[in-house]
Design an enzyme around this catalytic site. Structure first.
Site, PDB file in Angstrom:
ATOM      1  N   LYS A   1      -3.442  -1.867  14.929  1.00 31.74           N
ATOM      2  CA  LYS A   1      -2.604  -1.061  15.815  1.00 31.74           C
ATOM      3  C   LYS A   1      -3.218  -1.072  17.200  1.00 31.74           C
ATOM      4  O   LYS A   1      -4.425  -0.953  17.350  1.00 31.74           O
ATOM      5  CB  LYS A   1      -2.510   0.365  15.284  1.00 31.74           C
ATOM      6  CG  LYS A   1      -1.872   0.414  13.913  1.00 31.74           C
ATOM      7  CD  LYS A   1      -1.840   1.820  13.385  1.00 31.74           C
ATOM      8  CE  LYS A   1      -1.619   1.828  11.884  1.00 31.74           C
ATOM      9  NZ  LYS A   1      -2.848   1.555  11.122  1.00 31.74           N
TER      10      LYS A   1
ATOM     11  N   GLU B   1       0.821  -1.229   0.000  1.00 31.29           N
ATOM     12  CA  GLU B   1       0.000   0.000   0.000  1.00 31.29           C
ATOM     13  C   GLU B   1       0.846   1.267   0.000  1.00 31.29           C
ATOM     14  O   GLU B   1       2.073   1.219   0.193  1.00 31.29           O
ATOM     15  CB  GLU B   1      -0.933  -0.017   1.210  1.00 31.29           C
ATOM     16  CG  GLU B   1      -0.175  -0.055   2.531  1.00 31.29           C
ATOM     17  CD  GLU B   1      -0.891   0.680   3.639  1.00 31.29           C
ATOM     18  OE1 GLU B   1      -1.153   1.897   3.458  1.00 31.29           O
ATOM     19  OE2 GLU B   1      -1.163   0.060   4.676  1.00 31.29           O
TER      20      GLU B   1
HETATM   21  N1  PSU Z   1       0.286   0.184   8.534  1.00 28.78           N
HETATM   22  C1  PSU Z   1       1.314   0.970   8.958  1.00 28.78           C
HETATM   23  N2  PSU Z   1       1.149   2.328   8.847  1.00 28.78           N
HETATM   24  C2  PSU Z   1       0.008   2.900   8.341  1.00 28.78           C
HETATM   25  C3  PSU Z   1      -1.064   2.054   7.900  1.00 28.78           C
HETATM   26  C4  PSU Z   1      -0.870   0.694   8.023  1.00 28.78           C
HETATM   27  O1  PSU Z   1       2.336   0.473   9.436  1.00 28.78           O
HETATM   28  O2  PSU Z   1      -0.089   4.124   8.263  1.00 28.78           O
HETATM   29  C5  PSU Z   1      -2.339   2.704   7.329  1.00 28.78           C
HETATM   30  C6  PSU Z   1      -3.122   1.754   6.415  1.00 28.78           C
HETATM   31  O3  PSU Z   1      -3.242   2.365   5.143  1.00 28.78           O
HETATM   32  C7  PSU Z   1      -4.489   1.621   7.054  1.00 28.78           C
HETATM   33  C8  PSU Z   1      -4.608   2.943   7.770  1.00 28.78           C
HETATM   34  O4  PSU Z   1      -5.522   1.398   6.138  1.00 28.78           O
HETATM   35  O5  PSU Z   1      -3.298   3.105   8.330  1.00 28.78           O
HETATM   36  C9  PSU Z   1      -5.721   2.933   8.820  1.00 28.78           C
HETATM   37  O6  PSU Z   1      -6.292   4.220   8.872  1.00 28.78           O
HETATM   38  P1  PSU Z   1      -7.717   4.431   9.581  1.00 28.78           P
HETATM   39  O7  PSU Z   1      -7.543   4.038  11.015  1.00 28.78           O
HETATM   40  O8  PSU Z   1      -7.999   5.893   9.396  1.00 28.78           O
HETATM   41  O9  PSU Z   1      -8.709   3.571   8.863  1.00 28.78           O
END
Ligand code: PSU
Ligand code: MN
Length: 304
Positions: A159, A25
């Site tokens: 996370k 991604e």
């Molecule tokens: N993994 C990482 N760093 C990131 C992400 C994933 O180590 O920044 C990103 C991914 O693109 C995931 C996003 O979809 O964080 C999640 O964002 P949110 O909580 O706004 O959905």
């Protein structure tokens, strides 16, 4: 193939020959890590996929073109852009970025959609989005996408800045199998073990591939989550991670940060609070997941 999608010659050739391909991604490049660590990490992930015997396909939107197999020079260009100038594209944002001819980064959800359009079955990243702590209506579109797009997502769980028990509940509702790669419990991104049980433990890339192949044979319409703990040497002590996350989340709320800005803010703030330790763990797990995704894609390509 959909003429909205540009696939690099290398990725196109690999797909035509049914070779192993791993989608990567771009949100972690534009919003997840600072320059130049973001560019170095994206390139290290591509190298790790190659070392496993698969072809990397980094996905982003370049001037409105959905691109599969972004070049190193485009990764460098995207990585150097100020992050507020790049749209973070989940499902709802894709038509906007394409229609407006923008440079944009795909999230887990956005990358899954594009990977599936291109015929890529395995995707590696750091962590998926989930249900936010204290805001149970902020459910990441990643979870909904996992419920409706058949791509296997290799990651280190969600996370630990999120509400993990609620995240698992939503994944269950969405019909998404959660596998542990050598673990019986959900990894929590910076730390290896959240203590939360998951659906099955797989010990080898071949076992993971068998489950992906089985889902495909029964024409499952949903994705599969394959969770890999951060390498032991790079793990953060869980009390350190927890304390920093708690503080960062409170600060985000106090500053009125919401929606898709929350995750980038918290990732960055946790890194400041841990003097870069969390970022080192993040980079290590990203590269390790890319490597593991490569091994799984190779095993899957052998099953046909
Ligand atoms: N993994 C990482 N760093 C990131 C992400 C994933 O180590 O920044 C990103 C991914 O693109 C995931 C996003 O979809 O964080 C999640 O964002 P949110 O909580 O706004 O959905
Ligand atoms: Mn969110």
């Amino acid at each position: 193939m959909n003429d909205m999608v540009t696939i690099s010659p290398e990725v196109q050739a690999a797909l035509a020959e049914h070779k192993a391909v791993v989608a990567l991604e771009s949100t972690l490049i534009t919003h997840g890590l600072p320059y130049p660590t973001n560019v170095e990490t994206a390139l290290a992930m591509e190298a790790a996929v190659r070392k496993s015997g698969a072809v990397p396909a980094t996905i982003a939107i370049l001037k409105g073109k959905i691109t599969v197999g972004v070049s190193a020079s485009e990764i460098e260009r995207l990585g150097a852009l100020p992050y507020s100038s790049v749209r973070k594209c989940s499902r709802r944002d894709l038509p906007i970025a394409v229609g407006m001819g923008e440079d944009a980064a795909t999230t887990v959800a956005g990358t899954m959609i594009v990977a599936h359009m291109a015929g890529i079955r395995v995707f590696a990243t750091g962590g998926i989005g989930g249900v936010h702590r204290g805001a149970p209506f902020d459910v990441s579109a990643d979870l909904i996408e996992l419920g409706r797009t058949p791509v296997a997502v290799v990651c280190s769980g969600a996370k630990s800045i999120l509400d993990l028990p609620l995240t698992l509940e939503v994944l269950e509702t969405q019909g998404v199998p959660v596998l542990g790669f050598g673990t019986e419990t959900l990894p929590s991104f910076y730390t290896r073990n959240s203590g939360l049980p998951i659906d099955a433990c797989v010990e080898t890339p071949e076992q993971a591939a068998q489950i992906i192949a089985a889902a495909q044979k029964i024409e499952a319409k949903h994705g599969i989550l394959i969770t890999v703990p951060v390498p032991e040497v790079d793990e953060l002590p869980s009390a350190t991670a927890e304390k920093a996350i708690q503080q960062a989340t409170e600060e985000a709320a106090a500053q009125g940060i919401h929606g898709k800005a929350v995750t980038p803010f918290v990732l960055n703030r946790v890194s400041e609070l841990t003097e870069g330790e969390s970022r080192r763990a993040n980079v290590a797990l990203l590269v390790n997941n890319a490597r593991t995704g490569g091994l799984i894609a190779v095993a899957l390509s052998k099953l046909g």
